[in-house]
Enzyme design. Sequence first.
Site, PDB file in Angstrom:
ATOM      1  NE  ARG A 112      21.882 -19.999   3.456  1.00 36.77           N
ATOM      2  CZ  ARG A 112      22.554 -21.131   3.625  1.00 36.77           C
ATOM      3  NH1 ARG A 112      21.921 -22.274   3.588  1.00 36.77           N
ATOM      4  NH2 ARG A 112      23.848 -21.097   3.807  1.00 36.77           N
ATOM      5  CE  LYS A 134       6.520  -2.208   3.556  1.00 40.27           C
ATOM      6  NZ  LYS A 134       6.397  -0.756   3.826  1.00 40.27           N
ATOM      7  CD  GLU A 176      -1.064   2.313  10.211  1.00 40.56           C
ATOM      8  OE1 GLU A 176      -1.172   2.288   8.969  1.00 40.56           O
ATOM      9  OE2 GLU A 176      -0.012   2.654  10.790  1.00 40.56           O
ATOM     10  CE  LYS A 214      -0.321  -3.331   4.386  1.00 44.50           C
ATOM     11  NZ  LYS A 214       0.400  -3.233   5.636  1.00 44.50           N
ATOM     12  CD  GLU A 224       7.093   0.574   0.514  1.00 44.77           C
ATOM     13  OE1 GLU A 224       6.552  -0.160   1.351  1.00 44.77           O
ATOM     14  OE2 GLU A 224       7.771   1.558   0.815  1.00 44.77           O
ATOM     15  NE  ARG A 228       3.626  -3.256   1.030  1.00 41.51           N
ATOM     16  CZ  ARG A 228       3.936  -4.447   1.497  1.00 41.51           C
ATOM     17  NH1 ARG A 228       4.184  -5.432   0.645  1.00 41.51           N
ATOM     18  NH2 ARG A 228       3.981  -4.680   2.785  1.00 41.51           N
ATOM     19  CG  ASN A 232       5.311   3.884   3.402  1.00 46.60           C
ATOM     20  OD1 ASN A 232       5.158   3.126   4.345  1.00 46.60           O
ATOM     21  ND2 ASN A 232       6.038   3.586   2.342  1.00 46.60           N
ATOM     22  CG  HIS A 235       3.603   5.190   7.873  1.00 43.98           C
ATOM     23  ND1 HIS A 235       2.265   5.382   7.649  1.00 43.98           N
ATOM     24  CD2 HIS A 235       3.688   4.043   8.602  1.00 43.98           C
ATOM     25  CE1 HIS A 235       1.574   4.393   8.200  1.00 43.98           C
ATOM     26  NE2 HIS A 235       2.407   3.565   8.781  1.00 43.98           N
ATOM     27  CG  HIS A 239       8.704   5.941  10.226  1.00 45.83           C
ATOM     28  ND1 HIS A 239       9.042   5.304   9.050  1.00 45.83           N
ATOM     29  CD2 HIS A 239       7.772   5.157  10.815  1.00 45.83           C
ATOM     30  CE1 HIS A 239       8.340   4.193   8.941  1.00 45.83           C
ATOM     31  NE2 HIS A 239       7.559   4.080   9.992  1.00 45.83           N
ATOM     32  CG  HIS A 252       3.231   2.656  13.998  1.00 48.32           C
ATOM     33  ND1 HIS A 252       4.279   3.335  13.402  1.00 48.32           N
ATOM     34  CD2 HIS A 252       2.495   2.139  12.984  1.00 48.32           C
ATOM     35  CE1 HIS A 252       4.177   3.220  12.088  1.00 48.32           C
ATOM     36  NE2 HIS A 252       3.106   2.498  11.810  1.00 48.32           N
TER      37      HIS A 252
END
Lengths: 349, 349
Positions: A112, A134, A176, A214, A224, A228, A232, A235, A239, A252
């Site tokens: 956990r 993330k 990026e 960032k 997000e 935030r 993306n 993105h 993606h 990426h």
Amino acid sequence: MQVNIALKKVVDNSYNITIDTLPTLHFETKVAIVTNETVSAIHLEYLLKKVSAKELHVVTLKDGEEYKNQESIDLILESLFENRFNRKSLLIAFGGGVIGDMTGFAASIYQRGIDFIQIPTTLLSQVDASVGGKTGMNNKYGKNLVGAFHQPKAVYIDPYFLATLPSREFSAGVAEIVKMAVTFNKVFFEFLEVADLNNHEILQEVIKQAVSTKADVVTKDEKEHGIRAALNYGHTFGHVIENETKYKKYLHGEAVAIGMVMANEIAVKMNLMNEKEAARIKVLLEKYNLPTSYKIENSHSFYEAFFLDKKSSDSSITFIIPIGIGDVTITDKVDAGTIMCVLNKFGES
Amino acid sequence: MQVNIALKKVVDNSYNITIDTLPTLHFETKVAIVTNETVSAIHLEYLLKKVSAKELHVVTLKDGEEYKNQESIDLILESLFENRFNRKSLLIAFGGGVIGDMTGFAASIYQRGIDFIQIPTTLLSQVDASVGGKTGMNNKYGKNLVGAFHQPKAVYIDPYFLATLPSREFSAGVAEIVKMAVTFNKVFFEFLEVADLNNHEILQEVIKQAVSTKADVVTKDEKEHGIRAALNYGHTFGHVIENETKYKKYLHGEAVAIGMVMANEIAVKMNLMNEKEAARIKVLLEKYNLPTSYKIENSHSFYEAFFLDKKSSDSSITFIIPIGIGDVTITDKVDAGTIMCVLNKFGES
């Protein structure tokens, strides 16, 4: 009758990012370094000279986005179980974004949740993946669709690792950086247009600028719910491109570069950006040999694929559209006609 | 140079537990009810009359602790992906503790976390598993070793579901209630000694007392850094018993009942509890036909198994030892001789 579970409280997930030569690190707990074969071959010896712990283990995964999956997560977890890691044990992510995301995810679910720190070795992971908490993995439905928000305890960015980075991967990191400049900081964008990233000091400053940009955004919106999402930019398209090419053709950052060009086309169509600004961004990307074109085979299935992307809500797609250079809007009000028009244009190219 | 990521802030994970007839619930989002074959056969029709949503899906898992594994988690996640759930979608855990833990875990990792609510159908999950936000699954190394802390948005406890609960499962729930009374509330313990749980109103009051007791503890210590560990009273032993019997012979609450008796033996040996108090606890457990004895075949391997339990730190085992009735100590200072002496005693029985 009713019982209220009162769990309102101050949570402090703050941490420091150090941009400098890696200091020596000692831990009183069990530590596992999670890395991949490529990074291990070049840099593990250097790292092991700097890190000591009560017990130090190394988990070496295969290198590549295609290994960012449940099997790799299981390999990490198994090593922790076999070596009897407990809740005070620590993971060190030593590699690029894939290693960082998977190590963070494994740390978030092992018993956990245990601590982890990041020592990112690619430009992309130094400026992007190491900031924001993330974590996650891919599955057959797409990229990063299973994961958690789990902040590292510390991040050490040592530009020394970049000396051995293939130039294609270096460029993917620049993509990026450009993303952050276009969406939030025009001065930074203009600096990038003239900067020489071969200069060590300028590179270090650029990394710091990107990380700070960032950090500002993540601090305002850890999970997000709002601003935030602007990160993306590029993105939503990227993606789908990665998915269509099975994560094999593009890095990426390369897919994001193409995605930014696509988002810019929408911005131009919506009169949020002029063609000259779109061209400047394209020129900056091409300066680093980043791809800026992509042949869409079937614009309808490309469009359909947006809806599986987790950034989309039920019936609409959220797009990150730049407003000129240095500002951005997050909107689900782009009409399907505009989108299809842009997708069709890439179908012809 | 250094960049600080400032993530100190107020987080509100508060929620309400309603102990009453289930109200009608309507959701504007996609909802998936996660349940098992047993609960579904008896109660799903009742639930579907009460719940409506933008889209309502049902994921039915096999019933049993042996299905609390990665495969079941994958079944839940696949259903969410196939039905294109997004970050605003919701899961409803409808079943006992196993369903609650797995639904919560799936919710915590789907797209880095979505909401879930709990409608627990067993006494055990009503008084214990539904409070506290612990989620997870088992693997070959043991119980709940992979998971997350993920608080539900709401819990609805409807005692109506208990009418069809097998008496053995009802008793297993009573074990956890006794646990909370012994560790935190002597008055509650004395009430339980005379209470008639067949009386609907008394049962409802007992559930409320148990939930409130646990809520107090969880509120003070959400992530089990301190006092919350006291709720593991009976569990350090219980987990080993469940593991040794492959989760087949005993229900969780039954293993905990035996575990409490073992912990009490240690308390008596350490002069923290007198034999009369230990006997009173045993009598209360036996009133509900809970097992209080267990034949340990090999006390050395039983002892060794403690160290794989996640509540243990590197070199010591943390035990939850009651101080009389109504108080408790959390200690890793129980000497191995005392432990082996108690384990050997159970080896003879």
